[in-house]
Design an enzyme around this catalytic site. Structure first.
Site, short mmCIF file in Angstrom:
data_model
loop_
_atom_site.label_atom_id
_atom_site.label_comp_id
_atom_site.label_asym_id
_atom_site.label_seq_id
_atom_site.Cartn_x
_atom_site.Cartn_y
_atom_site.Cartn_z
N SER A 127 9.47 5.22 67.27
CA SER A 127 8.81 3.75 68.22
C SER A 127 8.67 3.75 69.16
O SER A 127 8.30 5.39 70.31
CB SER A 127 10.48 3.77 68.15
OG SER A 127 10.83 3.26 69.10
N TYR A 152 18.20 5.62 71.32
CA TYR A 152 17.43 5.34 70.86
C TYR A 152 16.48 5.95 70.77
O TYR A 152 15.53 6.48 69.81
CB TYR A 152 17.94 4.23 69.97
CG TYR A 152 16.66 3.42 69.01
CD1 TYR A 152 16.79 3.26 68.09
CD2 TYR A 152 15.37 2.84 69.49
CE1 TYR A 152 15.96 3.51 67.17
CE2 TYR A 152 14.61 2.84 68.68
CZ TYR A 152 14.73 3.26 67.62
OH TYR A 152 13.71 2.03 66.96
#
Length: 336
Positions: A127, A152
């Site tokens: 990501s 995350y």
């Protein structure tokens, strides 16, 4: 070839399965169909895939060690595209344990499956959030990513580290792809475009963080899928000339690679909202708010290394991409 696609009922996984089947591959897709967002949307994606005779769906959780191990042993996959994860920066602040189970334990079960079953290439989703506090733009895979600002992001950085370890110890070829703000038809309801579209059509306010002073490298789903499809056939190799002190962090002496996949063209959040207003034909009611914890001011992908190895650069304009999403949304939800 035979592929495993994890997160097959998810936004990106659904599109990747479709593309792989179009290429003639056999695809096994897994997903735990959790209720992080509307399960009916996930099921609708699977219903769309069901006519594809090369595709088989299995409901399975990544943290099920025995189940994943048996799946690999029984199916003998050639390649794996690992897209399943607990997504969402903001959700990770309130529900951290979900990220440990799915993103850490789940990634490890996939690595173990690849290790013990001679998988030729593991391609997995990282990501843009791993860039965290980085302020140098555009974000380059050669840069340090040691300061994530959400759990995350930390789990995605951990996935890259875990993958490198398996590439080094067991010669498992791994490629991590740092996705930048993916949007488009069949998108996730927790993402800005989906939430904004729903709110505008229902006459509700949209929440705009940091008072709209943000930029995002919005990347259309078809561009993401094209990047994945091209990268799956470019298998990293051992490079004995690579050195920690003088070489890029995106490479290694092990068969390991990291790439950005982004549009390479950051868009102001307010310009993105304006494109959506134009597409819907309605002005949004805007609720300006401060920056949320875990958010970053700007994302901007350097995709030169991706272009150099694949010859491909994402190209969809925000206007056309937003138009495509709004058309899909109106048709899927039967909204005028």
């Amino acid at each position: 070839m035979k592929y495993l696609v994890t997160g097959a009922a998810g936004f990106i996984g659904f599109h990747v399965v479709e593309k792989l089947c179009q290429e003639g591959h056999v695809v096994i897709g897994i997903d735990n169909l959790n209720d992080y967002y509307d399960v009916n949307l996930k099921q609708a994606r699977l219903n769309t895939l069901s006519p594809l005779t090369q595709f088989t769906f299995i409901k399975l959780d990544l943290s099920n060690r025995e189940g994943i191990a048996n799946l690999f042993a029984n199916e003998k996959f050639d390649k794996v595209i690992h897209l399943a994860a607990q997504a969402g920066v903001r959700y990770s602040i309130d529900n951290p344990m979900a990220y440990a189970d799915s993103n850490l334990v789940g990634h490890l079960t996939i690595l173990e499956g690849c290790r013990h079953n001679n998988v030729k290439h593991l391609v997995y989703a990282s990501s843009s959030s791993v860039y965290g506090l980085n302020s140098k733009i555009p974000f380059s895979t050669a840069d340090s990513v040691d300061h994530p600002i959400s759990l995350y992001a930390a789990t995605k950085k951990s996935n890259e580290l875990m993958s490198h370890t398996y590439s080094h110890l067991y010669n498992v070829p791994t490629t991590g792809l740092r996705f930048f703000t993916v949007y488009g038809p069949w998108g996730r309801p927790d993402m800005a475009l989906f939430k904004f579209t729903k709110a505008i059509l229902e006459g509700n306010e949209i929440d705009i963080y940091n008072n709209g002073d943000m930029r995002r490298d919005f990347t259309y789903i078809d561009d993401i899928v094209e990047g994945i499809i091209r990268i799956k056939d470019i298998i990293p190799e051992v490079n004995n000339d690579w050195q920690v002190e003088s070489s890029s962090a995106a490479n290694s002496s092990a068969p390991y690679k990291i790439f950005n996949i982004g549009n390479g063209n950051p868009v102001k959040l307010m310009d993105f909202v304006e494109s959506l207003e134009n597409s819907i034909g309605t002005k949004a009611k805007k609720n300006f708010m401060p920056m949320q914890a875990g958010d970053v001011y700007q994302t901007y992908a350097d995709v030169e290394d991706l272009f150099a190895i694949t010859g491909y650069k994402p190209a969809m304009s925000v206007k056309d991409g937003v138009d495509n999403f709004v058309q899909w949304y109106r048709e899927f939800y039967s909204v005028n």
